[in-house]
Design a protein around this motif. Structure first.
Motif, PDB file in Angstrom:
ATOM      1  N   ASN A 150      10.135  23.752  -1.358  1.00  0.00           N
ATOM      2  CA  ASN A 150      11.379  23.729  -2.128  1.00  0.00           C
ATOM      3  C   ASN A 150      11.837  22.307  -2.414  1.00  0.00           C
ATOM      4  OD1 ASN A 150      11.514  26.484  -2.280  1.00  0.00           O
ATOM      5  ND2 ASN A 150      12.953  26.709  -0.600  1.00  0.00           N
ATOM      6  N   VAL A 151      11.737  21.433  -1.431  1.00  0.00           N
ATOM      7  CA  VAL A 151      12.136  20.041  -1.621  1.00  0.00           C
ATOM      8  C   VAL A 151      11.247  19.376  -2.666  1.00  0.00           C
ATOM      9  CG1 VAL A 151      12.178  17.762  -0.506  1.00  0.00           C
ATOM     10  CG2 VAL A 151      13.200  19.734   0.632  1.00  0.00           C
ATOM     11  N   MET A 152       9.933  19.603  -2.594  1.00  0.00           N
ATOM     12  CA  MET A 152       9.022  18.990  -3.553  1.00  0.00           C
ATOM     13  C   MET A 152       9.257  19.524  -4.960  1.00  0.00           C
ATOM     14  SD  MET A 152       7.535  16.711  -1.889  1.00  0.00           S
ATOM     15  CE  MET A 152       6.395  16.169  -3.134  1.00  0.00           C
ATOM     16  N   GLN A 153       9.532  20.826  -5.095  1.00  0.00           N
ATOM     17  CA  GLN A 153       9.830  21.383  -6.418  1.00  0.00           C
ATOM     18  C   GLN A 153      11.122  20.787  -6.966  1.00  0.00           C
ATOM     19  OE1 GLN A 153       9.819  25.601  -5.828  1.00  0.00           O
ATOM     20  NE2 GLN A 153       7.592  25.767  -5.977  1.00  0.00           N
TER      21      GLN A 153
ATOM     22  N   SER B 193      11.351  18.587 -10.352  1.00  0.00           N
ATOM     23  CA  SER B 193      12.268  18.949 -11.446  1.00  0.00           C
ATOM     24  C   SER B 193      13.191  17.780 -11.780  1.00  0.00           C
ATOM     25  CB  SER B 193      13.099  20.166 -11.068  1.00  0.00           C
ATOM     26  OG  SER B 193      12.284  21.275 -10.846  1.00  0.00           O
ATOM     27  N   TRP B 194      13.716  17.138 -10.764  1.00  0.00           N
ATOM     28  CA  TRP B 194      14.587  15.993 -10.985  1.00  0.00           C
ATOM     29  C   TRP B 194      13.842  14.882 -11.708  1.00  0.00           C
ATOM     30  CZ3 TRP B 194      14.122  11.067  -8.779  1.00  0.00           C
ATOM     31  CH2 TRP B 194      15.181  10.212  -9.061  1.00  0.00           C
ATOM     32  N   SER B 195      12.622  14.600 -11.260  1.00  0.00           N
ATOM     33  CA  SER B 195      11.815  13.550 -11.870  1.00  0.00           C
ATOM     34  C   SER B 195      11.489  13.881 -13.326  1.00  0.00           C
ATOM     35  CB  SER B 195      10.528  13.367 -11.069  1.00  0.00           C
ATOM     36  OG  SER B 195       9.699  12.408 -11.659  1.00  0.00           O
TER      37      SER B 195
ATOM     38  N   GLY C 131      13.303  15.713 -15.306  1.00  0.00           N
ATOM     39  CA  GLY C 131      14.552  15.538 -16.047  1.00  0.00           C
ATOM     40  C   GLY C 131      14.834  14.081 -16.360  1.00  0.00           C
ATOM     41  N   VAL C 132      14.578  13.211 -15.391  1.00  0.00           N
ATOM     42  CA  VAL C 132      14.773  11.777 -15.608  1.00  0.00           C
ATOM     43  C   VAL C 132      13.822  11.281 -16.700  1.00  0.00           C
ATOM     44  CG1 VAL C 132      14.476   9.495 -14.542  1.00  0.00           C
ATOM     45  CG2 VAL C 132      15.683  11.294 -13.318  1.00  0.00           C
ATOM     46  N   ALA C 133      12.563  11.710 -16.632  1.00  0.00           N
ATOM     47  CA  ALA C 133      11.587  11.307 -17.643  1.00  0.00           C
ATOM     48  C   ALA C 133      11.979  11.845 -19.017  1.00  0.00           C
ATOM     49  CB  ALA C 133      10.192  11.799 -17.259  1.00  0.00           C
ATOM     50  N   GLN C 134      12.489  13.060 -19.051  1.00  0.00           N
ATOM     51  CA  GLN C 134      12.923  13.674 -20.307  1.00  0.00           C
ATOM     52  C   GLN C 134      14.059  12.876 -20.942  1.00  0.00           C
ATOM     53  OE1 GLN C 134      11.577  16.734 -21.466  1.00  0.00           O
ATOM     54  NE2 GLN C 134      12.547  15.996 -23.306  1.00  0.00           N
ATOM     55  N   ARG C 135      15.062  12.538 -20.137  1.00  0.00           N
ATOM     56  CA  ARG C 135      16.187  11.777 -20.668  1.00  0.00           C
ATOM     57  C   ARG C 135      15.759  10.377 -21.125  1.00  0.00           C
ATOM     58  NH1 ARG C 135      18.382  14.677 -16.482  1.00  0.00           N
ATOM     59  NH2 ARG C 135      18.136  12.978 -14.983  1.00  0.00           N
ATOM     60  N   ARG C 136      14.868   9.751 -20.377  1.00  0.00           N
ATOM     61  CA  ARG C 136      14.366   8.436 -20.763  1.00  0.00           C
ATOM     62  C   ARG C 136      13.580   8.523 -22.076  1.00  0.00           C
ATOM     63  NH1 ARG C 136      12.045   6.592 -16.007  1.00  0.00           N
ATOM     64  NH2 ARG C 136      10.269   7.911 -16.471  1.00  0.00           N
ATOM     65  N   SER C 137      12.776   9.565 -22.215  1.00  0.00           N
ATOM     66  CA  SER C 137      12.030   9.769 -23.457  1.00  0.00           C
ATOM     67  C   SER C 137      12.962  10.012 -24.637  1.00  0.00           C
ATOM     68  CB  SER C 137      11.081  10.957 -23.280  1.00  0.00           C
ATOM     69  OG  SER C 137      10.462  11.273 -24.486  1.00  0.00           O
ATOM     70  N   ASP C 138      13.996  10.806 -24.420  1.00  0.00           N
ATOM     71  CA  ASP C 138      14.968  11.062 -25.492  1.00  0.00           C
ATOM     72  C   ASP C 138      15.669   9.769 -25.915  1.00  0.00           C
ATOM     73  OD1 ASP C 138      14.325  13.726 -25.449  1.00  0.00           O
ATOM     74  OD2 ASP C 138      16.091  14.332 -24.287  1.00  0.00           O
ATOM     75  N   ARG C 139      16.042   8.944 -24.943  1.00  0.00           N
ATOM     76  CA  ARG C 139      16.696   7.673 -25.274  1.00  0.00           C
ATOM     77  C   ARG C 139      15.764   6.756 -26.058  1.00  0.00           C
ATOM     78  NH1 ARG C 139      18.754   8.038 -19.892  1.00  0.00           N
ATOM     79  NH2 ARG C 139      17.109   6.622 -19.232  1.00  0.00           N
ATOM     80  N   ARG C 140      14.482   6.700 -25.661  1.00  0.00           N
ATOM     81  CA  ARG C 140      13.518   5.860 -26.377  1.00  0.00           C
ATOM     82  C   ARG C 140      13.310   6.354 -27.800  1.00  0.00           C
ATOM     83  NH1 ARG C 140       8.816   5.156 -21.847  1.00  0.00           N
ATOM     84  NH2 ARG C 140       9.916   3.677 -20.520  1.00  0.00           N
ATOM     85  N   LEU C 141      13.169   7.658 -27.964  1.00  0.00           N
ATOM     86  CA  LEU C 141      12.984   8.215 -29.295  1.00  0.00           C
ATOM     87  C   LEU C 141      14.200   7.923 -30.164  1.00  0.00           C
ATOM     88  CD1 LEU C 141      11.211   9.961 -31.197  1.00  0.00           C
ATOM     89  CD2 LEU C 141      12.581  11.898 -30.444  1.00  0.00           C
ATOM     90  N   TRP C 142      15.385   8.094 -29.614  1.00  0.00           N
ATOM     91  CA  TRP C 142      16.604   7.848 -30.383  1.00  0.00           C
ATOM     92  C   TRP C 142      16.724   6.373 -30.753  1.00  0.00           C
ATOM     93  CZ3 TRP C 142      19.336  10.672 -33.291  1.00  0.00           C
ATOM     94  CH2 TRP C 142      20.585  10.244 -33.728  1.00  0.00           C
ATOM     95  N   ALA C 143      16.380   5.485 -29.811  1.00  0.00           N
ATOM     96  CA  ALA C 143      16.426   4.044 -30.101  1.00  0.00           C
ATOM     97  C   ALA C 143      15.427   3.680 -31.194  1.00  0.00           C
ATOM     98  CB  ALA C 143      16.143   3.243 -28.833  1.00  0.00           C
ATOM     99  N   MET C 144      14.245   4.263 -31.146  1.00  0.00           N
ATOM    100  CA  MET C 144      13.253   4.004 -32.190  1.00  0.00           C
ATOM    101  C   MET C 144      13.725   4.564 -33.526  1.00  0.00           C
ATOM    102  SD  MET C 144       9.693   4.579 -30.078  1.00  0.00           S
ATOM    103  CE  MET C 144       8.953   5.347 -31.459  1.00  0.00           C
TER     104      MET C 144
END
Length: 152
Positions: A81-84, A88-90, A92-105
């Motif tokens: 459960n902890v690893m899942q 999931s958190w990781s 989500g962080v990657a998703q938000r970072r990708s969204d910010r990069r795409l928006w900046a581009m």
């Protein structure tokens, strides 16, 4: 080529890494739980253990074995459960970072912004059949944005 080099190149070995992390965490949790129970049992038996050293030693071993048997499944489940949750958190962080990069581009590239805007506009009209290749490409762009497949 030795087996260690061969497994490091194997993509399946990389896919097994999360299971290894989960097993390592489960082992750590199990050892912590068993150590805690053995220390508590030792504290409870301390006055009695001075006159019955062998019996106290056997009792501590029994506590350790029973604790291993009782906590094994619990520690494995908790570790998974902890690893899942961490995965999931990781993600989500990657998703938000990708969204910010795409928006900046997109803010610096007018063509990309127009494509994104068209994708957002056409997102509601996916049920209608496409009339040409441009409509299909806009639907594809909308699907990429919606499904968040634009990792950069």
């Amino acid at each position: 080529m030795n087996s260690q080099t061969h497994t490091s190149m194997n993509p399946l070995a990389q896919a097994q890494k999360p299971a290894t992390s989960s097993k390592a965490l489960a082992s750590l949790l199990l050892s912590a739980g068993v150590a805690t129970l053995v220390v508590m049992a030792d504290q409870l038996m301390e006055p009695w253990a001075e006159s019955h050293v062998i019996a106290a030693w056997i009792a501590l071993w029994v506590v350790a074995v029973v604790a291993i048997a009782a906590l094994r499944g619990l520690s494995r489940h908790l570790a998974q459960n902890v690893m899942q949750s961490l995965d999931s958190w990781s993600a989500g962080v990657a998703q938000r970072r990708s969204d910010r990069r795409l928006w900046a581009m997109a803010q610096s590239d007018s063509r990309m912004m127009a494509d994104l805007q068209a994708a957002f506009d056409r997102e509601d009209n996916e049920d209608a059949p496409a009339q040409d290749v441009v409509a299909l490409s806009h639907r594809r762009a909308a699907r990429i944005v919606r499904n968040r497949l634009h990792y950069i």
